[in-house]
Design a protein around this motif. Structure first.
Motif: not given
Length: 548
Positions: A87-97, A214-220
């Motif tokens: 679910g990390l890729t999904y979380a990252t894309a959601q955070m960008i948008s 985590t938020l750091e996971d998303v940034k990385s």
């Protein structure tokens, strides 16, 4: 299938398709462009990674358009998620948008773009993540700094992360199991079909892994998997060469990391027919989805032949197909029954296929929309008090038998001609909007093609009925399949035993309905009721234990 029913679709579809075909086409190709006018159709093996990277652009110039569409497609998708952080890729894309930029909050952005009627969003699938931005050409210069900020300087605000993650957790814990049994059965089928591979989990992740993100996971993840080395730029509408150069220069400022993209998971090979019954409380029917591996995608010329066979069995939510005619129209068992030769995104919401979900791993599937369970039938009809299983066993037998008949007997020349004629018009409806045109052109690049819609149309034009029947025999079979059934807990065990024992499953009609049916339908029912399915294994799974 009634030829009149197919013919009734062809004229209105052809007229609408003709109007779509008049839209501006892509410009002539350069070394960084795709075009809608290429004449190449290839069946050679493809490497989807070759479509992505520095300088890779798909253009669709429309000088008369009043809008500009920008798409950024990244070669990553849920298959790159770490095993413990699905679910990390999904979380990252959601955070960008959904988290604004370093200069503007998400609320400020929404307020600013509202008067322009601009919009943007992200879509994550198994192998790609796509960001789409759209704006009227008069506001492009004002909108573009927001686009740039979102892609190069996302805010990644803590409060936004908590909101995004909470929504994601709620989806994997509750929504996927409760909102639609039809969608539930589709996702459960993929979980079974790709079990043990990077294709197994839903893109939103699992109940166990989302909490660990985590938020750091998303940034990385953003730095390592949303880079200039795995992006394909798409642009359409009324834009200048100067603007495109600016866009390319800005995208080149993304991280220069070279992501390690794994090989897509391949579907498991079923041993006979393997069934998972997911039981839940208060289910109103049995939602059924079947799947069996199929080594053909849009990259292969044989795909055109399978498109005709698929359309004959039943296009998504179209009422002329063989399955729909036999199960819904004739027997009034449910709302619809359809065939698929690739993943159909958000099928419960869209009548036409969406771009942005290209996949290298593929399968052939049947969707049997919910049919009634025994408990519901007994409440409605006194004459059905003695039944133990509702319509699921009969409907499944009927659908699989239709595929089996097509494999063995093929299509007739008349069926082929009418289906192909419909399909050639219908496909043009996929690209009614500029955004859809651009999306399908970008998907084409993923498959090693230039313009999937045009190339398939040319292949369809040259097909013969023998080509279709031979392709069906080569790529389809009914002896080895995966099946998922979402049903009520009262139906699960009786259905399991009926499937395992190949118990005859006479169709359970009310007396009134049965009296109005032709004798040939009742005679066919007797054959279907005893049609042998090669069932080797049936498991019952508690709904709460799925997608863990």
């Amino acid at each position: 299938m009634s030829m009149k029913k197919i013919a009734a679709y062809i004229l209105p579809v052809a007229l609408l398709a003709a109007s779509c075909a008049k839209q501006p086409q892509a410009s002539q190709p350069t070394n960084t462009q795709a075009t809608a006018t290429t004449t190449t159709a290839t069946a050679a093996p493809f490497d989807a990674n070759q479509a992505f990277g520095p300088g890779k652009v798909v253009e669709l110039k429309q000088p008369e358009s009043n809008k500009v569409i920008i798409k950024l497609m990244f070669k990553n998708g849920s298959m790159v998620d770490p095993a413990d952080k699905k679910g990390l890729t999904y979380a990252t894309a959601q955070m960008i948008s959904e988290s604004g930029t370093q200069d503007m909050t998400i609320s400020q952005i929404k307020d600013k773009i509202f008067p322009w009627a601009a919009y943007y969003g992200a879509n994550v699938d198994k192998e790609v993540t796509t960001f789409t931005f759209a704006v009227h050409k008069d506001f492009l210069d004002q909108f573009y700094p927001i686009v740039r900020g979102l892609m190069l300087n996302p805010a990644f605000a803590e409060e936004d992360f908590k909101r995004v993650k909470s929504n994601q957790q709620n989806f994997v814990d509750q929504v996927i199991r409760a909102s639609s049994d039809e969608e539930y059965s589709k996702k459960a089928l993929e979980d079974l079909l790709f079990r043990g591979t990077n294709y197994q989990h839903v893109v939103e992740g699992t109940s166990a892994t989302v909490p660990s993100i985590t938020l750091e996971d998303v940034k990385s993840h953003w730095r390592n998997y949303f880079t200039e080395n795995n992006v394909l730029i798409g642009i359409a509408g009324n834009y200048s060469a100067e603007f495109l150069n600016k866009l390319k220069a800005d995208v080149a400022q993304l991280s220069d990391a070279k992501p390690n993209i794994p090989k897509p998971g391949e579907p498991n090979k079923p041993n006979g027919i393997q069934v998972e019954i997911i039981k839940k409380s208060d289910a109103l029917g049995s939602a059924i989805f079947t799947g069996t591996p199929m080594p053909v995608t849009r990259s292969a010329d044989d795909f055109a032949a399978l498109m005709v066979a698929n359309s004959y069995l039943g296009e998504h939510r179209k009422s002329y197909g063989k399955l729909y005619d036999k199960i819904r129209t004739t027997r009034s068992m449910n709302y619809g029954d359809y065939s698929y030769i690739e993943w159909y995104d958000q099928g419960g919401s869209y009548q036409l296929p969406n771009p942005g979900v290209p996949r290298a791993s593929n399968y052939f599937a049947l969707w049997i929309r919910p049919v009634q369970i025994a408990e519901g039938l007994k409440k409605q009809y006194a004459e059905l008090q003695g039944i133990d299983v509702g319509h699921a066993h009969f409907a499944l037998r009927l659908a699989v038998r239709e595929v089996d008949n097509l494999i063995k007997n093929g299509m007739t020349q008349e069926e082929f001609e009418l289906t192909r004629k419909f399909l050639r018009s219908y496909m043009k409806l996929y690209i009614q909007t500029t955004e859809k045109q651009l999306g399908f052109l970008m998907d084409s690049r993923f498959y090693g093609r230039q313009d999937y819609i045009e190339e398939m149309d040319r292949l369809l034009a040259n097909l013969t009925v023998e080509d279709v029947n031979n392709a069906v025999k080569k790529y389809w079979q009914t002896e080895n399949m995966f099946i998922t059934i979402v049903t009520d807990d009262s139906e699960a065990e009786p259905l399991k035993q009926a499937l395992l024992n190949n118990t005859p499953s006479p169709m359970s009609y009310s007396n009134l309905v049965k009296e109005g049916l032709p004798q040939e339908v009742l005679a066919e029912d007797d054959v279907v009721a005893n049609y042998k399915l090669n069932v080797k294994d049936v498991k019952i799974v508690e709904s709460k234990d799925t997608f863990k």
